[in-house]
Structure formats: structure tokens, C-alpha cells
Enzyme design. Structure first.
Site, PDB file in Angstrom:
ATOM      1  N   LYS A 169      -6.146 -16.305  -7.370  1.00  0.00           N
ATOM      2  CA  LYS A 169      -6.592 -14.954  -7.751  1.00  0.00           C
ATOM      3  C   LYS A 169      -5.398 -14.067  -8.125  1.00  0.00           C
ATOM      4  O   LYS A 169      -5.409 -13.419  -9.168  1.00  0.00           O
ATOM      5  CB  LYS A 169      -7.346 -14.319  -6.566  1.00  0.00           C
ATOM      6  CG  LYS A 169      -7.546 -12.824  -6.692  1.00  0.00           C
ATOM      7  CD  LYS A 169      -8.286 -12.237  -5.510  1.00  0.00           C
ATOM      8  CE  LYS A 169      -7.445 -11.868  -4.319  1.00  0.00           C
ATOM      9  NZ  LYS A 169      -6.689 -10.600  -4.424  1.00  0.00           N
ATOM     10  N   ASN A 170      -4.364 -14.066  -7.265  1.00  0.00           N
ATOM     11  CA  ASN A 170      -3.270 -13.111  -7.485  1.00  0.00           C
ATOM     12  C   ASN A 170      -2.318 -13.533  -8.602  1.00  0.00           C
ATOM     13  O   ASN A 170      -1.426 -12.767  -8.974  1.00  0.00           O
ATOM     14  CB  ASN A 170      -2.512 -12.866  -6.177  1.00  0.00           C
ATOM     15  CG  ASN A 170      -3.351 -12.034  -5.214  1.00  0.00           C
ATOM     16  OD1 ASN A 170      -4.398 -11.489  -5.594  1.00  0.00           O
ATOM     17  ND2 ASN A 170      -2.918 -11.956  -3.964  1.00  0.00           N
TER      18      ASN A 170
ATOM     19  N   CYS B 202      -6.659   1.877   1.413  1.00  0.00           N
ATOM     20  CA  CYS B 202      -7.625   0.791   1.576  1.00  0.00           C
ATOM     21  C   CYS B 202      -7.544   0.310   3.013  1.00  0.00           C
ATOM     22  O   CYS B 202      -6.730   0.799   3.784  1.00  0.00           O
ATOM     23  CB  CYS B 202      -7.351  -0.340   0.600  1.00  0.00           C
ATOM     24  SG  CYS B 202      -5.799  -1.159   0.927  1.00  0.00           S
TER      25      CYS B 202
ATOM     26  N   ARG C 239      -0.921   1.947   0.947  1.00  0.00           N
ATOM     27  CA  ARG C 239      -0.545   1.230  -0.279  1.00  0.00           C
ATOM     28  C   ARG C 239      -0.319   2.128  -1.498  1.00  0.00           C
ATOM     29  O   ARG C 239      -1.092   2.124  -2.456  1.00  0.00           O
ATOM     30  CB  ARG C 239      -1.610   0.167  -0.607  1.00  0.00           C
ATOM     31  CG  ARG C 239      -1.689  -0.903   0.437  1.00  0.00           C
ATOM     32  CD  ARG C 239      -2.750  -1.920   0.118  1.00  0.00           C
ATOM     33  NE  ARG C 239      -2.330  -2.894  -0.854  1.00  0.00           N
ATOM     34  CZ  ARG C 239      -3.150  -3.802  -1.372  1.00  0.00           C
ATOM     35  NH1 ARG C 239      -4.419  -3.818  -1.020  1.00  0.00           N
ATOM     36  NH2 ARG C 239      -2.708  -4.674  -2.238  1.00  0.00           N
TER      37      ARG C 239
ATOM     38  N   ASP D 173      -0.867 -12.184   3.631  1.00  0.00           N
ATOM     39  CA  ASP D 173      -2.251 -12.545   3.291  1.00  0.00           C
ATOM     40  C   ASP D 173      -2.791 -13.685   4.158  1.00  0.00           C
ATOM     41  O   ASP D 173      -3.950 -14.080   4.003  1.00  0.00           O
ATOM     42  CB  ASP D 173      -2.351 -12.921   1.804  1.00  0.00           C
ATOM     43  CG  ASP D 173      -2.242 -11.701   0.911  1.00  0.00           C
ATOM     44  OD1 ASP D 173      -2.385 -10.583   1.420  1.00  0.00           O
ATOM     45  OD2 ASP D 173      -2.005 -11.878  -0.299  1.00  0.00           O
TER      46      ASP D 173
ATOM     47  N   ARG E 235     -14.502 -11.635  -2.877  1.00  0.00           N
ATOM     48  CA  ARG E 235     -13.461 -11.133  -3.779  1.00  0.00           C
ATOM     49  C   ARG E 235     -12.350 -12.166  -3.949  1.00  0.00           C
ATOM     50  O   ARG E 235     -11.633 -12.131  -4.949  1.00  0.00           O
ATOM     51  CB  ARG E 235     -12.832  -9.857  -3.211  1.00  0.00           C
ATOM     52  CG  ARG E 235     -13.684  -8.629  -3.393  1.00  0.00           C
ATOM     53  CD  ARG E 235     -12.889  -7.396  -3.022  1.00  0.00           C
ATOM     54  NE  ARG E 235     -11.546  -7.499  -3.557  1.00  0.00           N
ATOM     55  CZ  ARG E 235     -10.451  -7.007  -2.990  1.00  0.00           C
ATOM     56  NH1 ARG E 235     -10.530  -6.358  -1.866  1.00  0.00           N
ATOM     57  NH2 ARG E 235      -9.267  -7.138  -3.547  1.00  0.00           N
TER      58      ARG E 235
HETATM   59  N1  EPU Z   1       4.666  -0.278  -1.685  1.00  0.00           N
HETATM   60  C1  EPU Z   1       5.086   1.026  -1.778  1.00  0.00           C
HETATM   61  N2  EPU Z   1       5.076   1.623  -3.012  1.00  0.00           N
HETATM   62  C2  EPU Z   1       4.684   0.966  -4.140  1.00  0.00           C
HETATM   63  C3  EPU Z   1       4.263  -0.380  -4.024  1.00  0.00           C
HETATM   64  C4  EPU Z   1       4.271  -0.974  -2.786  1.00  0.00           C
HETATM   65  O1  EPU Z   1       5.454   1.653  -0.784  1.00  0.00           O
HETATM   66  O2  EPU Z   1       4.700   1.555  -5.213  1.00  0.00           O
HETATM   67  C5  EPU Z   1       4.670  -0.936  -0.358  1.00  0.00           C
HETATM   68  C6  EPU Z   1       3.255  -1.306   0.121  1.00  0.00           C
HETATM   69  O3  EPU Z   1       2.614  -0.230   0.727  1.00  0.00           O
HETATM   70  C7  EPU Z   1       3.564  -2.454   1.060  1.00  0.00           C
HETATM   71  C8  EPU Z   1       4.751  -3.153   0.386  1.00  0.00           C
HETATM   72  O4  EPU Z   1       5.319  -2.193  -0.497  1.00  0.00           O
HETATM   73  O5  EPU Z   1       3.957  -1.962   2.301  1.00  0.00           O
HETATM   74  C9  EPU Z   1       4.410  -4.402  -0.394  1.00  0.00           C
HETATM   75  O6  EPU Z   1       3.277  -4.179  -1.214  1.00  0.00           O
HETATM   76  P1  EPU Z   1       3.081  -4.870  -2.633  1.00  0.00           P
HETATM   77  O7  EPU Z   1       3.244  -3.840  -3.690  1.00  0.00           O
HETATM   78  O8  EPU Z   1       3.937  -6.081  -2.726  1.00  0.00           O
HETATM   79  O9  EPU Z   1       1.554  -5.280  -2.578  1.00  0.00           O
HETATM   80  P2  EPU Z   1       0.583  -5.361  -3.810  1.00  0.00           P
HETATM   81  O10 EPU Z   1       1.373  -5.742  -5.007  1.00  0.00           O
HETATM   82  O11 EPU Z   1      -0.272  -4.162  -3.852  1.00  0.00           O
HETATM   83  C10 EPU Z   1       0.071  -7.931  -3.625  1.00  0.00           C
HETATM   84  C11 EPU Z   1      -1.162  -8.766  -3.463  1.00  0.00           C
HETATM   85  C12 EPU Z   1      -1.723  -8.561  -2.059  1.00  0.00           C
HETATM   86  C13 EPU Z   1      -0.636  -8.964  -1.056  1.00  0.00           C
HETATM   87  C14 EPU Z   1       0.669  -8.177  -1.311  1.00  0.00           C
HETATM   88  C15 EPU Z   1       1.815  -8.616  -0.447  1.00  0.00           C
HETATM   89  C16 EPU Z   1      -2.044  -8.930  -5.697  1.00  0.00           C
HETATM   90  C17 EPU Z   1      -3.096  -8.577  -6.662  1.00  0.00           C
HETATM   91  N3  EPU Z   1      -2.140  -8.398  -4.470  1.00  0.00           N
HETATM   92  O12 EPU Z   1      -0.355  -6.582  -3.414  1.00  0.00           O
HETATM   93  O13 EPU Z   1      -2.837  -9.413  -1.926  1.00  0.00           O
HETATM   94  O14 EPU Z   1      -1.074  -8.702   0.249  1.00  0.00           O
HETATM   95  O15 EPU Z   1       1.060  -8.330  -2.696  1.00  0.00           O
HETATM   96  O16 EPU Z   1       2.085  -9.958  -0.620  1.00  0.00           O
HETATM   97  O17 EPU Z   1      -1.151  -9.697  -6.020  1.00  0.00           O
HETATM   98  C18 EPU Z   1      -4.926 -10.098  -1.072  1.00  0.00           C
HETATM   99  O18 EPU Z   1      -4.949 -10.982  -1.930  1.00  0.00           O
HETATM  100  O19 EPU Z   1      -5.718 -10.060  -0.098  1.00  0.00           O
HETATM  101  C19 EPU Z   1      -3.922  -9.052  -1.155  1.00  0.00           C
HETATM  102  C20 EPU Z   1      -4.040  -7.888  -0.515  1.00  0.00           C
END
Ligand code: EPU
Length: 418
Positions: A22-23, A117, A122, A305, A397
């Protein structure tokens, strides 16, 4: 509303095939926005989040269709809109992945700001900061991110925190920017590396993906691509835990054990028998499991995850385990539900102390997010009696054909509508 009913106690045995990730699929499908022509993706999992990104792309004027065997075709030759509405974005935070491609291709984007969420606040500040540094004007207007630019310009960007979709968003934008962009402290997840390889197949010039420094030389245009989505390492990890918690013996086909290294090492450490080959992994329970310490980290560390799922497993391991969640500090919504099934878990800040119990008991429980719901399924598979999990749309999802796959392995599961 649908519920998943599980009669616990069956040892899961047999073989299943792991679905496309998915990701990986989400950013790759979003990247179709960068090109003229029709891109064709295969091994795309049939999931609600994929439908959501397809609907978003259709909002912008892309033609999206699906075929057999997980084929998705996206023709973004004639984009005519750049508004990602709240109604779609609120159902999936990963919708933010359209921001970079829209800006790069159309010079404009209006994307609903994803809210908080169940796994924490996030924010997307790092995405916005990076795109601003590349010359975009970014403002917030009545709940929407409104951005525009004449032409994005390459620059050096340091991410304060390693962010997966942040790295992906900016990499997609930089692929069509003027000049060279260097991303420092970039996310190293395999999904980021896969997106870079797709962008390169489209004519992009990206180096270093998979390390924490990615260099993107902008090109003037990208073309359509054909690509098969890599296996889902989180789905694979979840079924590995299912083998462990049910004292079973499961062989996972079509997976990539290299992507699961941290998880496999942890499962070996707690006493599971693991045989990994090039594209398969067999996980077999042979002895009572030991407690351990788990710290979630960005890749190649133990994935957040799979935190909820390994917690379910450790609920039945000997001794007290410590699980430190360092990526999303509030990602513990499953704890209360696991406790209702008899788990002994104490939370202290971003750490959970899990003391092994002899058995869990079935109960009505509620899924709160995708991975939390997977942990409740795992607990239900081993619990005495029946577990009824409500709000299973969360599970749908991210887990393709979950009921069929569990049944194939011998679980007593069924979905009911109530
Ligand atoms: N963060 C910030 N500011 C930002 C972006 C991130 O503070 O602008 C923080 C987040 O709050 C968190 C950390 O950085 O504490 C890491 O978050 P990240 O941005 O890496 O998460 P994401 O890109 O929103 C993806 C996956 C998630 C997975 C995380 C961590 C996708 C579509 N989603 O989310 O997947 O948990 O990376 O590996 O790739 C899931 O599949 O269940 C899922 C939540």
C-alpha cells in the site's frame, strides 16, 4: 456497519501470498500526475486507500481505470483541476502526496490540510517548508493548503525529522524542478527507494534513494511508465506475528525478506523459527516465546507500523517486554482494547510495559486505526472464545483479502453486518 468475528484457538498453518505494498503504491500512483501519457501499474493491492488516491487523481482530470491482477492505469495527459477536497483527504492522510506532483506539473495546488488522526497529530510542516524553500508560495486558507509557483527551483533541503511521505512529496516535486535538489536526512524506507526507481524509469535523474542523502536533478518532462508494485513488508510482518501468536507455521510467498530484516531478527530473538529465502519466509512456532525490548525507528529499524502487532504477540510471551514508540508517540490506541481481552500492559509516556499472561479472552473490541485493528485480529486469533471487532473499515484500508487469507491458514473468521 461490518464486524469481524473471530473464534480464537486455531493454529494457523499453510501458505499465503503477500500483496503489493500500500505505502509504495500510493506515492507511485500519485507520481503518474507528473507525466503525459498512460502509466500502468500491476500488483496494486485492492484496498480502500488505493480507491481514495484513484478518486483524488480523477478529481484533477486524470483517467483512472483498474483491470485484472491488480492492474491500475492512470492517464494524466489532460489535467484540468488542482483541488484535493476535504471529503477525500479526511479519509486518508496520504492524500498529501498529490501536493508535490500538482505543484510541479500545474504550478498550482489546493489540498485540504490533513487533520490529526488516531496515531497522533502528524503535521505536514516539513513538506510545506521544503516546497517553500524550492520557491513555492504556500499559504493556509480555510483548512486548505494553497500553493503556487512559476517553476520550482532545486535547492538543499534538510529534514529535521525523517519523514516518509515528506521525502516522497519533495522528491516528486524536485523531479520536474529547475536545477538540482539535495535532500538531507531523507527517509530511507524501501518505499522511497521504489518511488525513486519509478521516477527514474519515467526519465527522472535521482541518486541516493535508500540512503539519507538523495540528489535529484530536475528534468523538463517525465513520461509514462509500467511498473509492478513491490510486496508489502508490513502485511508480511503482520502474518509473521500471526504464526507466532497462534503457535502456527506459516509460509509467506512473494515477499522480500531483506525489507523485513529488523522484524525477522526480533522474532528469532523471542524464539520463533525463521527460514528466509529470496522471495519467501517461513515462520514456525517451536517453543514458548520470550519477552523482549522493541524500539520503533525509521527504516532500517523496527517499523512503527508493526508496533501494535508485536505488542499483541508479546502479551503472551514470558516475562515483561518493553516497547518504546519513538516515531508516533501517541500510537497506543490498541492498548485499552487489548487490556479488555485480558492483556497486562502499563503505559508510561511513549513506552509500554507488557507483562505476559497465560491466555487472552475474546471480547467485543473496537478498531481505532489500521495497525491497531491488526493487533486486535491477532489477539482474537488466539483468545479463548469469540472476539467481535467493530469498525473493521480501518483494517480494509491496508490488508487485502484479509478474511480469505486468514481462512486459508485455518482461522475461524467471518464478517457480519450489523
Ligand atoms: N512529521 C512532522 N512533520 C512533518 C512530517 C512528519 O513532524 O511534516 C513527524 C510525524 O508526526 C512523525 C514523524 O515525523 O512523528 C514521521 O512521520 P512520517 O512523515 O514519516 O509519516 P508519514 O509519511 O505520514 C508514513 C506511512 C505510515 C507510517 C509512517 C512511518 C505512508 C502512506 N504512510 O507516514 O504508514 O507509519 O510513514 O513509517 O507511507 C500505515 O500504513 O498504517 C501508516 C500509518
Amino acid at each position: 456497519m461490518k464486524k469481524l468475528i473471530i473464534a480464537g484457538g486455531n493454529r494457523l498453518r499453510g501458505e499465503i501470498s503477500i500483496s503489493g505494498a500500500k505505502n509504495a503504491a500510493l506515492p507511485i500512483i500519485a507520481s503518474a500526475l507528473l507525466a503525459d501519457g498512460c502509466s500502468v501499474y500491476s500488483n496494486v493491492p485492492n484496498l480502500r486507500d488505493i480507491t481514495t488516491i484513484a478518486r483524488l487523481l480523477a478529481e484533477f482530470g486524470a483517467e483512472v481505470s483498474t483491470g485484472n491482477n491488480g492492474e491500475v492505469r492512470v492517464d494524466a495527459s489532460n489535467l484540468r483541476a488542482y483541488n484535493a477536497p476535504y471529503e477525500l483527504v479526511k479519509t486518508m492522510r496520504a492524500s498529501i502526496l498529490v501536493l508535490g506532483p500538482l505543484l510541479a506539473r500545474m504550478g498550482k495546488a489546493r489540498v485540504s490540510l490533513p487533520g490529526g488522526c488516531a496515531i497522533g497529530p502528524r503535521p505536514v510542516d516539513l513538506h510545506l517548508k521544503a516546497l517553500s524553500a524550492m520557491g513555492a508560495r504556500v499559504a493556509l486558507d480555510r483548512g486548505y493548503i494553497v500553493a503556487d509557483c512559476r517553476k520550482l527551483k532545486g535547492t538543499k533541503i534538510y529534514f529535521d525529522i525523517s519523514t516518509v511521505t515528506g521525502t516522497e512529496n519533495v522528491m516528486m516535486a524536485a523531479a520536474l524542478a529547475e536545477g538540482t535538489t539535495v535532500l538531507e536526512n531523507a527517509a530511507r524506507e524501501p518505499e522511497v527507494e521504489e518511488l525513486a526507481s519509478v521516477l527514474n524509469k519515467m526519465g527522472g535523474r535521482i541518486e541516493g534513494a535508500g540512503t539519507d542523502v538523495i540528489t535529484i536533478e530536475g528534468v523538463s518532462a517525465l513520461h509514462q511508465v509500467e511498473h509492478t508494485i513491490m510486496p508489502d513488508r508490513i502485511e508480511a510482518g503482520t502474518y509473521m506475528m500471526a504464526a507466532g501468536i497462534t503457535r502456527g507455521d506459516i509460509c509467506l510467498r512473494n515477499c522480500n525478506p531483506v525489507h523485513c530484516n529488523a522484524v525477522l531478527e526480533k522474532l528469532k530473538e523471542i524464539g520463533l523459527d525463521i527460514t528466509a529465502e529470496q522471495t519467501s519466509v517461513r515462520v514456525c512456532w517451536k517453543q514458548p516465546l520470550n519477552g523482549t525490548e522493541v524500539r520503533t525507528l525509521p527504516y532500517p529499524g523496527f517499523p512503527t507500523d508493526l508496533q501494535a502487532q508485536i505488542m499483541a504477540l508479546l502479551c503472551l510471551a514470558d516475562g515483561t517486554s518493553i516497547i518504546a514508540e519513538t516515531v508516533f508517540e501517541d500510537r497506543f490506541m490498541h492498548v485499552g482494547e487489548l487490556r479488555r481481552m485480558g492483556a497486562r500492559i502499563r503505559l508510561d509516556g511513549s513506552s509500554a510495559f507488557v507483562t505476559g499472561v497465560k491466555k487472552l479472552s475474546g471480547a467485543p473490541v473496537m478498531a481505532t486505526d489500521l495497525r491497531a485493528s491488526a493487533s486486535l485480529v491477532l489477539a482474537g486469533l488466539v483468545a479463548e472464545g469469540t472476539t467481535a471487532i467493530s469498525r473493521i473499515y480501518h483494517l480494509e484500508r491496508g490488508y487485502e483479502s484479509v478474511e480469505e487469507k486468514l481462512k486459508l491458514l485455518g482461522a475461524d473468521v467471518r464478517t457480519v453486518s450489523s
